[in-house]
Each structure stands twice: as C-alpha cells, then as structure tokens.
Design an enzyme around this catalytic site. Structure first.
Site, mmCIF file in Angstrom:
data_model
loop_
_atom_site.group_PDB
_atom_site.id
_atom_site.type_symbol
_atom_site.label_atom_id
_atom_site.label_comp_id
_atom_site.label_asym_id
_atom_site.label_seq_id
_atom_site.Cartn_x
_atom_site.Cartn_y
_atom_site.Cartn_z
ATOM 1 N N GLU A 109 13.934 -92.884 3.744
ATOM 2 C CA GLU A 109 12.511 -93.258 3.675
ATOM 3 C C GLU A 109 12.197 -94.360 4.671
ATOM 4 O O GLU A 109 11.135 -94.379 5.282
ATOM 5 C CB GLU A 109 12.146 -93.728 2.261
ATOM 6 C CG GLU A 109 12.120 -92.629 1.223
ATOM 7 C CD GLU A 109 10.997 -91.633 1.432
ATOM 8 O OE1 GLU A 109 11.105 -90.815 2.366
ATOM 9 O OE2 GLU A 109 10.032 -91.649 0.655
ATOM 10 N N THR A 136 2.136 -92.306 5.976
ATOM 11 C CA THR A 136 2.461 -93.361 5.011
ATOM 12 C C THR A 136 2.461 -94.743 5.696
ATOM 13 O O THR A 136 1.959 -95.720 5.134
ATOM 14 C CB THR A 136 3.825 -93.084 4.361
ATOM 15 O OG1 THR A 136 3.707 -91.855 3.634
ATOM 16 C CG2 THR A 136 4.226 -94.176 3.395
HETATM 17 N N1 HSE Z 1 4.758 -95.957 -2.807
HETATM 18 C C1 HSE Z 1 4.631 -95.347 -1.502
HETATM 19 C C2 HSE Z 1 3.284 -95.741 -0.936
HETATM 20 C C3 HSE Z 1 4.731 -93.867 -1.608
HETATM 21 O O1 HSE Z 1 2.301 -95.623 -1.669
HETATM 22 O O2 HSE Z 1 3.209 -96.152 0.219
HETATM 23 C C4 HSE Z 1 4.582 -93.146 -0.296
HETATM 24 O O3 HSE Z 1 4.600 -91.767 -0.526
#
Ligand code: HSE
Length: 310
Positions: free
Chosen positions: A131, A184
């Site tokens: 990630e 993201t």
């Molecule tokens: N918690 C992360 C965000 C998840 O909201 O950036 C990304 O899929």
C-alpha cells in the site's frame, strides 16, 4: 510441492464512514486474481498483467505484488524464482481496494505455495508495504479485511494490533462505482491535518457505536453510527452528486453509507440482499442524473478473504 497456484482476493470498503484508516470490510465481489508460479530461474518477475490498460508497472522493483513477494521471500531467507500473472478485475483509483486485493492475493499465494511458513496475520505487514508503494501510505484498512475477511478494526499501527470483528448475518453491502477516478494519494493530500475537538468527540462516539452495533447485532445502531464528520465533508467534493447519491441510498432503505475508501465509490449497508439491490439501483440512478455511468456491486460481508481458485 505444487508449483503453481491461482488466488482470488476480494474488494474491500475501507474507513466505513467514521473509521478513517482503522475500519474496513471485505465483500464477495469484485476482486483480483493472481497466479504465482515457482520457477528455477532466480528472481521475482511479472510475467503478465491483464485488465489494467497497461497502467501498472511491469518492473518487479516497482510493482506492489512483486515487491511484497520479494520482501516476503527476503524475510524468510528463501531464494526462490517466482513468476507472477496478475488479472485485474477491478478498476484502479476506484475506492474498492484494488491495489490491496492484488497485493494480498500475491502474498497469500506465495505463502500457500511454500506450505504456509507464515500465519495469515504475519502476511499483513508485507501487504501494508504494498500500500505504501501504491499510494504513499501503509494504511491497513483495505489489506487487513482483504486478508482476514469480514469486518476488521485496526486498533493500533505501532505496534500493529488488528482485530477481526463479528458481523451480523443480515448485513449486506451495496457499492456503487461511478466512472470517475480519484487517486488515493490525492484524496489523502487534501485532508486537513488538524481535527476540532467537538468533531473528534462525534467521530470516536460513532466508531465505538459501530463496533458495539456489530458485536450486539444491532443494525439500527450500526446505521446511526455510519457518520463521518471529518473526512467525508472534505472528500465528497471529488465525487459529483455525492449528497444525492447518499440520500438516494437512505430513501431506498439503507442503514447508512459513505465514501468507500478514498472514493469515488460510495457504499451503503442494509439488512437484506433485496434491499441492497434496490439501494444500488437508486444510487446508480442518482449518479445518472449527473450523466455519470456507474457499476453496482451487491454482496453479503465476505467472511473468508482470499481463496485458492486454481
Ligand atoms: N483509509 C484509506 C484512505 C483507504 O481513506 O485514504 C484508501 O483506500
């Protein structure tokens, strides 16, 4: 020892409204597939990638799946040649945990092929590193539910403390993916770094309420707790029609809903497959008013996570 394995890993809804970076759940579909083949030629290689329109890196040092497998092998001190075929079945930048599903499928597959030298929980840090490469942050709220299945709480990152929560049998998810893309990284960069105390009070009240609702099988409490006063107001501007889509879900009988992960997908929870289907139609129709096409996914919560499919 088998030389080749094919693994499916599911899409996930991260954050679940109030639980930014700490809550997530897995769904039945969509998901990604990875074929891992042991090879006599040393090194980890990407053999093929389908379904990404050529957008993902093919170099082993830059691809999240191969890097996670490399890190895993290095940790175990195993010098094993590996070939990877990645079949992307969900869109990039969708908020469905696309990168997480590929990475989890990869590390799960190599661990199975090597006769499980690590527990599933031990695989989590390797998937989290994936990630970090994919979007600059090693959050676990997609990879943990993807790997463990079900509904997962990340109580702490340092030290890592991940808890799988029980899920009421009558809990169903609707996810609507509008055909717009949100990275993201960008969706994280726009967030404020400071939180007002009164917002924090509301948010942790809801996180507690949601966890209690799952434990007590109290779907009304789950619904009341699906509120995000910190992240959703900032990120929803990236999703055309968000307020109407969410309202359409509520009007169609949803317990509640919010942005799925960093968006643009929007999710809702409800208490039957029939309701979840009607909610999906209503949400998709609301996007259509903004001339945005969308895909609808309806599913119970997926209790098992990745599975060997070949
Ligand atoms: N918690 C992360 C965000 C998840 O909201 O950036 C990304 O899929």
């Amino acid at each position: 020892m088998a030389k080749r394995i094919k693994v499916f890993a599911p899409a996930t809804v991260a954050n679940v409204a109030c639980g930014f970076d700490v809550l997530g759940f897995a769904v039945q579909e969509p998901g990604d597939e990875v074929i891992v083949t042991l090879s006599d030629t040393p090194g980890v290689r990407i053999h093929s990638i389908q379904g990404d329109n050529g957008r993902l890196p093919r170099e082993a040092e830059r691809n999240t799946v191969s890097i996670s497998i490399l890190n895993y092998l290095e940790k175990l001190g195993i010098h094993q040649g590996v070939e990877i075929d990645l079949i992307k079945k969900m869109p990039l930048g969708s908020g469905l945990g696309s990168s997480a599903a590929s990475t989890v499928a990869g590390v799960f597959a190599i661990n199975e092929l090597l006769d499980k030298p690590m527990s599933v929980m031990d695989l989590l840090p390797f998937a989290m590193e994936g990630e970090r490469i994919a979007c600059g942050s090693a959050h676990a709220d997609n990879v943990a539910p993807c790997l463990l299945g079900g509904f997962v709480l990340v109580r702490s990152y340092d030290p890592l403390d991940v808890i799988k929560l029980p899920v009421p049998k009558n809990l169903y998810a609707t996810i609507v993916h509008p055909h717009v893309e949100v990275q993201t990284k960008d969706a994280r960069n726009i967030l404020r770094k400071q939180v007002e105390l009164n917002d924090a009070v509301k948010q942790w009240g809801n996180v507690g309420g949601l966890v209690a609702g799952l434990l007590l099988e109290d779907t009304a409490l789950i619904g009341r707790s699906l509120q995000d006063v910190i992240i959703e107001p900032v990120r929803s501007v990236l999703i055309p029609g968000f307020d109407e889509v969410k309202q359409a879900a509520m009007d169609a009988g949803a317990l509640g809903g919010s942005i799925s992960g960093s968006g643009p997908s929007v999710f809702a929870l409800s208490t039957s497959m029939e309701k979840a289907t009607v909610i999906g139609q209503a949400m998709s129709a609301a996007f259509a008013k903004y001339s945005i096409e969308s895909d609808v996914f309806v599913s119970p919560i997926n209790p098992e996570g990745p599975k060997v499919i070949g």
